[in-house]
Structures are given as C-alpha cells and as structure tokens.
Design a protein around this motif. Structure first.
Motif, short mmCIF file in Angstrom:
data_model
loop_
_atom_site.label_atom_id
_atom_site.label_comp_id
_atom_site.label_asym_id
_atom_site.label_seq_id
_atom_site.Cartn_x
_atom_site.Cartn_y
_atom_site.Cartn_z
N PRO A 132 -24.76 6.15 -21.60
CA PRO A 132 -24.84 6.10 -23.20
C PRO A 132 -24.26 7.19 -23.85
O PRO A 132 -24.17 8.47 -23.54
CB PRO A 132 -26.35 6.19 -23.31
CG PRO A 132 -26.95 6.51 -22.00
CD PRO A 132 -25.92 6.38 -21.11
N SER A 133 -23.64 6.93 -25.13
CA SER A 133 -23.15 7.89 -26.14
C SER A 133 -23.78 7.30 -27.29
O SER A 133 -23.67 6.33 -27.82
CB SER A 133 -21.64 7.65 -25.96
OG SER A 133 -21.21 8.64 -27.05
N ILE A 134 -24.55 8.47 -28.11
CA ILE A 134 -25.14 8.18 -29.26
C ILE A 134 -24.10 8.77 -30.48
O ILE A 134 -24.06 8.13 -31.44
CB ILE A 134 -26.43 8.79 -29.30
CG1 ILE A 134 -27.18 8.10 -28.25
CG2 ILE A 134 -27.15 8.52 -30.66
CD1 ILE A 134 -27.57 8.93 -26.92
N HIS A 135 -23.29 9.60 -30.03
CA HIS A 135 -22.71 10.36 -31.29
C HIS A 135 -21.11 10.03 -30.92
O HIS A 135 -20.63 9.19 -31.59
CB HIS A 135 -23.14 11.83 -31.22
CG HIS A 135 -22.98 12.42 -32.32
ND1 HIS A 135 -22.25 13.44 -32.14
CD2 HIS A 135 -22.95 12.26 -33.71
CE1 HIS A 135 -21.90 14.25 -33.68
NE2 HIS A 135 -22.31 13.23 -34.29
N LEU A 136 -20.50 11.29 -30.21
CA LEU A 136 -19.10 11.08 -30.35
C LEU A 136 -18.88 11.61 -28.76
O LEU A 136 -19.11 12.38 -28.39
CB LEU A 136 -18.46 12.09 -31.26
CG LEU A 136 -18.75 11.64 -32.88
CD1 LEU A 136 -18.50 13.21 -33.56
CD2 LEU A 136 -17.74 10.58 -33.13
N SER A 137 -17.72 10.71 -28.23
CA SER A 137 -17.36 11.03 -26.95
C SER A 137 -15.70 11.12 -27.28
O SER A 137 -15.20 10.53 -27.89
CB SER A 137 -17.70 9.75 -26.18
OG SER A 137 -18.88 9.88 -25.92
N ASP A 138 -15.15 12.27 -26.31
CA ASP A 138 -13.49 11.91 -26.42
C ASP A 138 -12.92 12.46 -25.18
O ASP A 138 -13.32 13.02 -24.34
CB ASP A 138 -12.97 12.44 -27.97
CG ASP A 138 -13.18 14.02 -28.06
OD1 ASP A 138 -13.29 14.18 -29.45
OD2 ASP A 138 -13.77 14.64 -27.22
#
Ligand SMILES: Nc1ncnc2c1ncn2[C@@H]1O[C@H](COP(=O)(O)OP(=O)(O)OP(=O)(O)O)[C@@H](O)[C@H]1O
Length: 303
Positions: A134-140
């Motif tokens: 899970p990613s709720i915000h920002l991934s990069d």
C-alpha cells in the motif's frame, strides 16, 4: 461523510518523531479523553516491530479510530493496517515532514489537531498498491528515491539532513529509462524522477502533483524529464510554488492502473520507505479504501 462519536481510541505515538518531546502531548491526550469520556490505549513506538504490535492491538480491540502522533513514517505504518477496514485514521502531525496531514487539511497546530479527538467528521480517501504494497501518499523512483534512501541510511534526521543528501546526489545524477503503460497511454523514455502520486506534496512541501485529488478514484504518475542542470533551480522554485505543471520538463499520466518497467533497476520508495520491487511494478487504485478523521470544516472540501 460520516459523523460518529469516537468512544474508544488507540494512539500510536512516535516518541522521537520531529525531535519533539511527547510526554506533554501524552498528558494532553489523556486529559482530553477523560474530559470527553473517550476510552483509550496508548502505544509508544520503539522502531522495532511497531507494525506487528499495532496489528495485534487492532486484532484484540474494537477501536473507533487510531490516531498517530508522529511523522509520515508512523502514519504509513498505521494507515497500511486500516485500509479496507471500518476503522478511521487520525493524524496529530508531529514529524519533521507531515505530508499526508497537510494534503488532508488537518491542522498543523498540535492543540487544534487534538480537538479532532472529540470534534470531527470521517471521510474516505483512495489508496494505491505497488505490487500489493500500500501507498497512501507519494511513492517514487529516481532522484528523490535515491535521496530518501540516503537520508534513511544516514544517522541524522530533519530537513537539513535531507537537503545535504540531495545536494550530494544532484550533480552526478543521470536520468534513467522507464516504460510506463497506463490504462490510457504509454510512455517510454528517460526520467529524472517518476512519482506515483495519490496525494499532492511531499512532507517538505514540494508539490509534485498540485492538482491531485485524494478521493477521485485516480492517481497520477508525475514525470520530471531530463533537464539541463542549470534548470534545476527553476524546477525547485516551481515545486515550492505549486506550479510544477507549468514546467516544460514535466509530464503527467492520470490513470487507474499502470505497469511501470523499472528498466535500470532504479531505487524506489513507498511513502518514504525504500523498497525493492524488481523490474515490473503493477500499480493499482483502490478507490475510497481508507477512512480518515478530519476537521468538521473539511466536510465537502476537495481533498
Ligand atoms: N522509539 C523509537 N526509537 C527510535 N526510532 C523510532 C522509534 N519509534 C519509531 N522510530 C522510527 O521512526 C521512524 C518514523 O518516524 P516518523 O516518520 O514518524 O517521524 P519523522 O521522521 O520525524 O517524520 P517524517 O517521516 O515525517 O520526516 C521510523 O524509521 C521508525 O523506525
């Protein structure tokens, strides 16, 4: 929107987040809960097996909500356990970066955030998964992920340490090749960084996805394409003035699903935690899958 009195809460306090002493905060939480007849448990994180401990507490107790008091790392641990459940996430922002809380319009002032314990509304936001994580915000992927990794491996905390690592990496950084297939379009080429954005801005306030909406059933893949090093300052300025979309070096893919081929095995982080997911990354939207506790004035605001 949902209005429900929260009668039994868990507080997950990170004692070291943001280098702020949390003893006084804990006292205030206890006072407010007692004043408003709210039952509570408090768990202070240790940095070891916190997710397992919180998971066990959630399995054993029927909480009406879980508040984190810490930074984005603490939020991410707790939020990942609450996705697709009826238990909402509350945030008392006390980290060195508090990205999700800012994007949700949660007060950054501690006293005001504490009022959410007894005065609130509950709304649902989207989450995404990257190969099931899970990613709720920002991934990069790319430059920023490399900086996040360097920051996590270094001993020091805070925005100063992040800026030092960024400067060290910047001059020598070469853009990497990615192939991205979304439900609507395909991109193949080099990028300085590739952000999978459910939300808007990093904890540092750099707004990579200024027009992103947290409950619209879509996420954005925000690319910063290769640019001359001299253009770096202008890009940084645009990131901090909500105007990155006006840069000629940016591209945005808005989608519900995507497959990212990380062809040069570049570093990746999910919500600030470095992770290796291999060459093929499947990104999936999960609409309105997380309940969040918000101030009453956010009842119909765009999130
Ligand atoms: N008692 C503790 N002692 C040492 N480290 C801890 C403890 N509790 C949690 N941690 C570590 O704190 C980190 C998460 O911190 P968090 O993100 O909440 O705050 P922050 O780093 O100040 O803020 P941000 O992530 O927003 O910059 C995790 O790496 C976790 O392992």
């Amino acid at each position: 929107m949902e209005i429900k009195k929260l009668k039994n809460l868990l507080f997950v306090i990170n004692p070291i987040a943001g280098d702020i002493d949390k003893d006084e905060l804990q006292e205030e939480i206890i006072t407010i809960c007692n004043e408003h007849n709210v039952a509570y448990d408090i768990y202070r994180t240790t940095g070891e097996k916190d997710k397992e401990v919180v998971k066990a507490l959630l399995a054993k107790n029927q909480y009406d909500g879980v508040f984190t008091a810490g930074g984005d790392g603490t939020v991410s641990i707790v939020a990942s356990l609450l996705i697709e459940t009826d238990t909402p996430l509350g945030i008392i922002p006390l980290g060195s970066g508090n990205g999700l809380s800012k994007d949700l319009g949660i007060p950054q002032d501690t006293e005001e955030a504490l009022e959410l314990i007894h005065q609130n509304i509950i709304r649902n936001i989207d989450t995404v998964t990257l190969n099931g994580h899970p990613s709720i915000h920002l991934s990069d992927l790319g430059f920023n992920a490399l900086v996040v990794k360097g920051f996590c491996e270094g001993g020091t905390r805070g925005p100063g340490a992040y800026a030092r690592v960024a400067l060290q990496e910047y001059l020598g950084y070469e853009s990497k090749v990615y192939r991205i297939e979304t439900d609507l379009e395909t991109f193949e080429g080099k990028a300085f960084m590739v952000t999978i954005a459910n939300a808007n801005a990093f904890g540092s306030n750099a707004s990579i996805n200024p027009n992103g909406v947290l409950n619209d059933g879509r996420f954005e893949i925000c690319l910063i394409e290769p640019f001359p090093k001299a253009a770096g300052i202008a890009i940084l300025y645009k990131l901090y003035t909500d105007s990155i979309d006006t840069s000629v070096y940016t591209r945005r893919l808005s989608c519900k699903t995507a497959t990212i081929y990380n062809l040069e095995h570049e570093v990746l982080h999910i919500d600030g935690e470095p992770i290796d997911l291999g060459e093929k990354i499947e990104v999936q939207m999960h609409p309105k899958s997380l309940k969040v506790i918000l101030p009453e004035y956010q009842d119909d605001a765009e999130l």
